[in-house]
Design an enzyme around this catalytic site. Structure first.
Site, PDB file in Angstrom:
ATOM      1  N   HIS A 251     -22.431   8.126  -5.965  1.00 32.16           N
ATOM      2  CA  HIS A 251     -22.778   6.708  -5.939  1.00 32.16           C
ATOM      3  C   HIS A 251     -24.251   6.543  -5.876  1.00 32.16           C
ATOM      4  O   HIS A 251     -24.958   5.955  -6.312  1.00 32.16           O
ATOM      5  CB  HIS A 251     -21.659   5.882  -5.231  1.00 32.16           C
ATOM      6  CG  HIS A 251     -20.441   6.138  -5.319  1.00 32.16           C
ATOM      7  ND1 HIS A 251     -19.997   5.788  -6.763  1.00 32.16           N
ATOM      8  CD2 HIS A 251     -19.521   6.145  -4.608  1.00 32.16           C
ATOM      9  CE1 HIS A 251     -18.520   5.925  -6.689  1.00 32.16           C
ATOM     10  NE2 HIS A 251     -18.198   6.289  -5.493  1.00 32.16           N
ATOM     11  N   ASP A 275     -24.243   8.226   5.911  1.00 33.42           N
ATOM     12  CA  ASP A 275     -24.832   6.848   6.103  1.00 33.42           C
ATOM     13  C   ASP A 275     -23.523   5.709   6.079  1.00 33.42           C
ATOM     14  O   ASP A 275     -23.622   4.716   5.732  1.00 33.42           O
ATOM     15  CB  ASP A 275     -25.806   6.364   4.743  1.00 33.42           C
ATOM     16  CG  ASP A 275     -26.397   5.274   5.292  1.00 33.42           C
ATOM     17  OD1 ASP A 275     -26.591   4.786   6.355  1.00 33.42           O
ATOM     18  OD2 ASP A 275     -26.981   4.561   4.347  1.00 33.42           O
ATOM     19  N   ALA A 310     -24.688  -0.634   0.555  1.00 38.26           N
ATOM     20  CA  ALA A 310     -24.729  -0.973   1.784  1.00 38.26           C
ATOM     21  C   ALA A 310     -24.152   0.061   2.590  1.00 38.26           C
ATOM     22  O   ALA A 310     -23.051  -0.019   3.119  1.00 38.26           O
ATOM     23  CB  ALA A 310     -24.195  -2.429   2.233  1.00 38.26           C
TER      24      ALA A 310
END
Length: 385
Positions: A251, A275, A310
């Site tokens: 992604h 992350d 995010a």
């Protein structure tokens, strides 16, 4: 009691060996690897027919998981992440902050210092500050109101509060005084990464030449590269000995771009990271990243206001499997990118990241399709799929 592992393949630091025996000493550290014809005659042997043995994975950029977050969780929550990471194949990690007020970042540093060495799962090998010295244009999921120019005195204060557990910091090269900050931080033993930035190639390379050595989640939070404006991405491609972090969830970076960067830099200069934020290992729904609301759907975490990605919900074992399934890397190189390279790039290689005599016996038992069967910490079985 010492024992030997007998398996089909061993991913050692400098070679991948077929068959053989790996010693795990009674002090929880690795001993020697022995070839198939050197079978130990008197020791206990644990048999893993058809299985592969790899070092425990090292995640040097991770914000949270299991609805726990480095910025908001108490120590019990941090230890919950540490325990949960064993099921992701991770045996060492750097808890990673987001941009926040000085008081909050100092509080986080003190929490880790107060509980140093007390985690019971994946080992905390240091702290990574993602920010606050970023540019607002590429804030992403970081809160722009706390962003400021690099300040070496602030860094020293945080380092002291963390009992020197703070070992890595990410910043934007175009901030005022960035090269001077990089030089001073590196002199104090810090690893400096570059990211969340609109920097030109020239400003980025000035920081690399001052000592910055890592690119924070390459491509993400950076201006796109063109032949006339190489940007921070171009600096990642063209700086020979730096390390680029990559989020390989399919992604954040599409497969051709992953392939291009790995081909350009070589696997020995790519650190696979997650992350991952608090929604890791959790169902779809509403979550937070720092102070910002996030929603998770279809394998992606996005800001509710603005729709930016995010963080991720990636598990590092899946990032390893992805680059192999995408036919970008061999299993040997994929494992290296999630063990040796992140450990070396964060200056923690003496404690984790490879199978070598007298290093902690943190290792994985893998199936040949790279799915995880077992995770060992200090030679003890801690997770079984």
């Amino acid at each position: 009691m010492s024992y030997y592992i007998h398996a089909d393949k061993f991913f050692l630091e400098n070679r991948t060996e077929s068959g053989g025996y790996l010693e795990v000493q009674d002090n929880g550290k690795f001993g020697f690897y022995l070839r198939e014809d050197q079978k130990p005659l008197t020791a206990e042997i644990k048999e893993f027919p058809g299985k592969w043995v790899a070092p425990g994975l090292v995640d040097t950029h991770i914000h949270g998981s299991l609805h726990e977050d480095v910025m908001k969780s108490n120590w019990e929550g941090i230890n919950k992440i540490s325990e949960g990471l064993l099921s992701a194949g991770v045996t060492s990690w750097l808890p990673t902050t987001v941009t926040a007020a000085d008081s909050e970042l100092t509080r986080v540093c003190k929490m880790f210092a107060d509980h140093q060495g007390q985690e019971t799962g994946a080992k905390i090998q240091g702290i990574h500050f993602e920010g606050p010295f970023f540019t607002t244009e590429h804030a992403g999921a970081e809160n722009p109101k706390y962003m400021l120019d690099p300040d070496i005195d602030l860094l020293r204060k945080w380092r002291q509060a963390s009992n020197k557990m703070l070992i890595k910091i990410s910043l934007a090269p175009e901030r005022k005084g960035a090269p001077e900050f990089v030089r001073a931080a590196v002199k104090e033993g810090m690893v400096v990464a570059l990211g969340h930035s609109s920097a030109s190639f020239e400003k980025a390379i000035a920081c690399v030449e001052a000592g910055a050595s890592v690119f924070t989640h390459a491509y993400n939070g950076m201006d796109t590269m063109s032949q006339h404006a190489p940007s921070l991405v171009g600096a990642a491609f063209s700086s020979r000995l730096t390390t680029a972090e990559l989020i390989c969830d399919g992604h954040h970076v599409q497969e051709p771009a992953v392939r291009a960067l790995i081909n350009a830099k070589g696997c020995e200069h790519i650190a696979l990271i997650t992350d991952c934020m608090e929604a890791g290992m959790m169902p779809d729904g509403d979550y937070m990243l720092g102070e910002l609301p996030v929603y998770v759907k279809d394998g992606m975490a996005r800001l509710k206001n603005g729709d930016n990605l995010a963080g991720s919900i990636l598990q590092l074992k899946d990032g390893v499997k992805n680059v192999v399934d995408w036919n970008i890397a061999t299993a040997e190189d994929a494992i290296m990118m999630a063990t040796y390279v992140p450990a070396k790039s964060s200056k923690i290689l003496e404690k984790c990241g490879s199978i070598m005599p007298d290093k902690p016996a943190d290792f994985l038992i893998l199936n040949p399709d790279l799915t995880l069967k077992q995770t060992y910490l200090n030679g003890e079985l801690r997770y079984q799929a």
